[in-house]
Design an enzyme around this catalytic site. Sequence first.
Site, PDB file in Angstrom:
ATOM      1  N   GLU A 107       0.841  -1.226   0.000  1.00  0.00           N
ATOM      2  CA  GLU A 107       0.000   0.000   0.000  1.00  0.00           C
ATOM      3  C   GLU A 107       0.869   1.267   0.000  1.00  0.00           C
ATOM      4  O   GLU A 107       0.506   2.283   0.578  1.00  0.00           O
ATOM      5  CB  GLU A 107      -0.950   0.016   1.205  1.00  0.00           C
ATOM      6  CG  GLU A 107      -2.225  -0.759   1.006  1.00  0.00           C
ATOM      7  CD  GLU A 107      -3.012  -0.354  -0.227  1.00  0.00           C
ATOM      8  OE1 GLU A 107      -2.923   0.809  -0.658  1.00  0.00           O
ATOM      9  OE2 GLU A 107      -3.702  -1.228  -0.782  1.00  0.00           O
TER      10      GLU A 107
HETATM   11  C1  LIG Z   1       3.046  -9.707   0.396  1.00  0.00           C
HETATM   12  C2  LIG Z   1       2.686  -8.680  -0.608  1.00  0.00           C
HETATM   13  C3  LIG Z   1       1.357  -8.447  -0.911  1.00  0.00           C
HETATM   14  C4  LIG Z   1       1.012  -7.506  -1.882  1.00  0.00           C
HETATM   15  N1  LIG Z   1      -0.298  -7.344  -2.240  1.00  0.00           N
HETATM   16  C5  LIG Z   1      -0.606  -6.587  -3.316  1.00  0.00           C
HETATM   17  C6  LIG Z   1      -1.936  -6.566  -3.858  1.00  0.00           C
HETATM   18  O1  LIG Z   1      -2.845  -7.206  -3.327  1.00  0.00           O
HETATM   19  N2  LIG Z   1      -2.159  -5.841  -4.985  1.00  0.00           N
HETATM   20  C7  LIG Z   1      -1.179  -5.125  -5.592  1.00  0.00           C
HETATM   21  O2  LIG Z   1      -1.449  -4.504  -6.617  1.00  0.00           O
HETATM   22  N3  LIG Z   1       0.086  -5.116  -5.112  1.00  0.00           N
HETATM   23  C8  LIG Z   1       0.392  -5.833  -3.996  1.00  0.00           C
HETATM   24  N4  LIG Z   1       1.672  -5.853  -3.509  1.00  0.00           N
HETATM   25  C9  LIG Z   1       2.698  -5.027  -4.161  1.00  0.00           C
HETATM   26  C10 LIG Z   1       3.149  -3.859  -3.274  1.00  0.00           C
HETATM   27  O3  LIG Z   1       2.150  -2.899  -3.188  1.00  0.00           O
HETATM   28  C11 LIG Z   1       4.477  -3.328  -3.857  1.00  0.00           C
HETATM   29  O4  LIG Z   1       5.466  -4.312  -3.584  1.00  0.00           O
HETATM   30  C12 LIG Z   1       4.875  -2.000  -3.260  1.00  0.00           C
HETATM   31  O5  LIG Z   1       3.975  -0.992  -3.666  1.00  0.00           O
HETATM   32  C13 LIG Z   1       6.290  -1.576  -3.650  1.00  0.00           C
HETATM   33  O6  LIG Z   1       6.548  -1.754  -5.010  1.00  0.00           O
HETATM   34  P1  LIG Z   1       7.848  -2.560  -5.476  1.00  0.00           P
HETATM   35  O7  LIG Z   1       7.862  -3.844  -4.717  1.00  0.00           O
HETATM   36  O8  LIG Z   1       7.859  -2.646  -6.936  1.00  0.00           O
HETATM   37  O9  LIG Z   1       9.060  -1.694  -4.964  1.00  0.00           O
HETATM   38  P2  LIG Z   1       9.775  -0.515  -5.783  1.00  0.00           P
HETATM   39  O10 LIG Z   1       8.748   0.425  -6.294  1.00  0.00           O
HETATM   40  O11 LIG Z   1      10.738  -1.108  -6.742  1.00  0.00           O
HETATM   41  O12 LIG Z   1      10.565   0.210  -4.607  1.00  0.00           O
HETATM   42  C14 LIG Z   1      11.842  -0.242  -4.128  1.00  0.00           C
HETATM   43  C15 LIG Z   1      12.369   0.803  -3.133  1.00  0.00           C
HETATM   44  O13 LIG Z   1      12.553   2.055  -3.825  1.00  0.00           O
HETATM   45  C16 LIG Z   1      11.854   3.087  -3.163  1.00  0.00           C
HETATM   46  N5  LIG Z   1      11.350   4.035  -4.145  1.00  0.00           N
HETATM   47  C17 LIG Z   1      10.804   3.779  -5.360  1.00  0.00           C
HETATM   48  N6  LIG Z   1      10.481   4.913  -5.976  1.00  0.00           N
HETATM   49  C18 LIG Z   1      10.800   5.924  -5.152  1.00  0.00           C
HETATM   50  C19 LIG Z   1      10.708   7.353  -5.216  1.00  0.00           C
HETATM   51  N7  LIG Z   1      10.179   7.975  -6.266  1.00  0.00           N
HETATM   52  N8  LIG Z   1      11.154   8.078  -4.157  1.00  0.00           N
HETATM   53  C20 LIG Z   1      11.656   7.479  -3.057  1.00  0.00           C
HETATM   54  N9  LIG Z   1      11.764   6.137  -2.946  1.00  0.00           N
HETATM   55  C21 LIG Z   1      11.346   5.367  -3.966  1.00  0.00           C
HETATM   56  C22 LIG Z   1      10.745   2.406  -2.384  1.00  0.00           C
HETATM   57  O14 LIG Z   1      10.338   3.182  -1.268  1.00  0.00           O
HETATM   58  C23 LIG Z   1      11.423   1.103  -1.978  1.00  0.00           C
HETATM   59  O15 LIG Z   1      12.162   1.306  -0.805  1.00  0.00           O
HETATM   60  C24 LIG Z   1       2.028  -6.763  -2.521  1.00  0.00           C
HETATM   61  C25 LIG Z   1       3.376  -6.986  -2.200  1.00  0.00           C
HETATM   62  C26 LIG Z   1       3.708  -7.941  -1.278  1.00  0.00           C
HETATM   63  C27 LIG Z   1       5.159  -8.213  -1.001  1.00  0.00           C
END
Ligand SMILES: Cc1cc2nc3c(=O)[nH]c(=O)nc-3n(C[C@H](O)[C@H](O)[C@H](O)COP(=O)(O)OP(=O)(O)OC[C@H]3O[C@@H](n4cnc5c(N)ncnc54)[C@H](O)[C@@H]3O)c2cc1C
Length: 605
Positions: free
Chosen positions: A438
């Site tokens: 989220e």
């Molecule tokens: C167990 C689990 C359940 C989930 N359930 C759902 C679901 O039901 N539906 C759904 O759609 N998704 C779901 N997700 C996905 C989840 O919402 C994403 O993993 C999350 O939003 C982060 O995206 P990412 O993993 O691609 O990380 P990334 O976006 O790659 O981020 C990696 C790091 O970079 C940082 N970062 C990235 N961009 C910036 C920026 N512009 N400024 C500062 N910092 C930044 C982030 O804070 C983080 O620390 C789930 C994930 C997990 C692990």
Amino acid sequence: MSSYQAPLRDMQFVLRELAGLEEIAKLPGCEDVLDVADPILEEAATFASEVLDPINQTGDKEGCTWKDGNVTTPKGYKEAYAQFAKAGWIGLPVPAEYGGQGLPSLMLGPTLEMWNAANVGFANGPLLNQGAIEAIELVGSEEQKKLYIPKLVDGSWTGTMCLTEPQAGSDLAQVRTKAVPQGDHYLLTGQKIFITFGEHDMAENIVHLVLARLPDAPEGTKGISLFIVPKFLVNADGTLGKRNDMICAGIEHKMGINGNPTCTMNLGENGGAVGYLVGQPNEGLKYMFIMMNAARFSVGVQGMAIADRAYQSALQYAKERVQFRDVASRSPEPKRIIEHPDVRRMLMSMKSQIEAMRALCYVTAASLDFANKSPDEKVRKNIKGFVDLMIPVVKGWCTETAVDVCSTAVQVFGGVGYVEETGIAQQYRDVRITPIYEGTTGIQALDLVGRKLAQDMGATATRVIGNMQKAAKELEECENEDVKSLAGPLSKAIGALAETSQFIGMTAMGDLRKAVACSVPYLKLWGITAGGWQMARAALVCAEKIAAGSQDEFYKAKIATAKFYATHVLTQSAYLKRQILEGSGDVMTLTEAQFDLDRKSAVVA
Ligand SMILES: Cc1cc2nc3c(=O)[nH]c(=O)nc-3n(C[C@H](O)[C@H](O)[C@H](O)COP(=O)(O)OP(=O)(O)OC[C@H]3O[C@@H](n4cnc5c(N)ncnc54)[C@H](O)[C@@H]3O)c2cc1C
């Protein structure tokens, strides 16, 4: 591991004395809440302890299994979900016209807390139903509302949020799933990952809410639309039709929340998944953002709930474990570890932060009710500003603090905390997802600085800081010396917040990178100060009760806890202030190459 006991007394105290339950009962449609609040709390506490808690540790151990596109949830989940749905818990905040109970959002504070503390793996399911109901209620057509909402409310169907794709995590502008018009519907192709409860065996149908792009959609965030994609197509009379082309290709092996499946969902491998547009084309992300307030609030509560569960276990262990004699006594008799000062410090640190988080969460939930239902437009607008400002704080601060609290709980257990039998390791693993999904903490902090602070040039933040200052003044005037002593640390924290808010606002106009470089410490400063504000309000109420003759130990404990919070948590504001004012510029100083220069040998061959 002991069974979960909901902290009913503190919940009742916060609902009545801080969140304004009586005022909420004066809002249109909320008249019954005073009569039903306590019975709901009691029933929810029993359900959490007797139905959800017993399958928490077993669900974690067993996990979910995937076979040929089907997912089996752990033993007991299906039955618990049926009981949960039958008891009407899913529809708690949903209007009566859709079969819900129409209760104020405030009641979601304690009930969500109980479900998540007892079994977060399970609780994520019904949470998603509420998200899907809200989305369809908000922007769906009348036909969609009629067809989907009652089944999501009575629990025969569950909901999902399908946003994430391999290249589109925090940055949803990168969403690539395609939706091509086909008569009265669309055909979707693409892949969604990490979808919570994307496939399972607990309900007869799943209503996926999917973000996708139309063929002529503009690039970026302005070209994303929202679709309903049911697992089984739904006939006009509500009966189920054929299986849709959206299949679970596998589930993740995770660190925690093993009771719920996290699914890879493939759309359109056999011609296209049938989807129905919700609302207007290209407005999907806007709709998602409206709903995200509720979802982010819920995850903030989730963090606090798991932290409270971990505290409860640590406290019980500390009362039983015997180790070492008293440091100040000559007696060789070993003592229970709760008698050692450092263990006390850990327990008070956990307790004080949990109570501050609970108060801030419930006050935010109540504000959501005032923002939606107050008959006075000005009140609605002002309070909405407060809710908007607090949502990233509740999500970011509560979840980050919850991870720390759970880590401290493991520490109280010592070596057995690091092995699985005690169950405390599960709390630590489970809570770790909360600052990630989220929207990560970094993204919440960007939202706070880039949108919430900036949208009205800091006017809401200034107003909230003004309200905090009023509370600090009341503390100064309090006759109870312990409560009066809270004024200094709270005033200093408020001062730090005011100064850093101004610094960030001014810096953002010239150097946005520098302004966002310390946005996470700034978010934490908001959290600990707003938490301290609520603890101060609580202490003032307790001082009044004691002055009126109450001997209730609860009030005395609350004041002592607020004092600990002031001296051990609020004092961190000085360090955060320096970090923001003096350290922002240092974040970007290393070049990328300098980050790993230390891995290259200095010895020239
Ligand atoms: C167990 C689990 C359940 C989930 N359930 C759902 C679901 O039901 N539906 C759904 O759609 N998704 C779901 N997700 C996905 C989840 O919402 C994403 O993993 C999350 O939003 C982060 O995206 P990412 O993993 O691609 O990380 P990334 O976006 O790659 O981020 C990696 C790091 O970079 C940082 N970062 C990235 N961009 C910036 C920026 N512009 N400024 C500062 N910092 C930044 C982030 O804070 C983080 O620390 C789930 C994930 C997990 C692990």
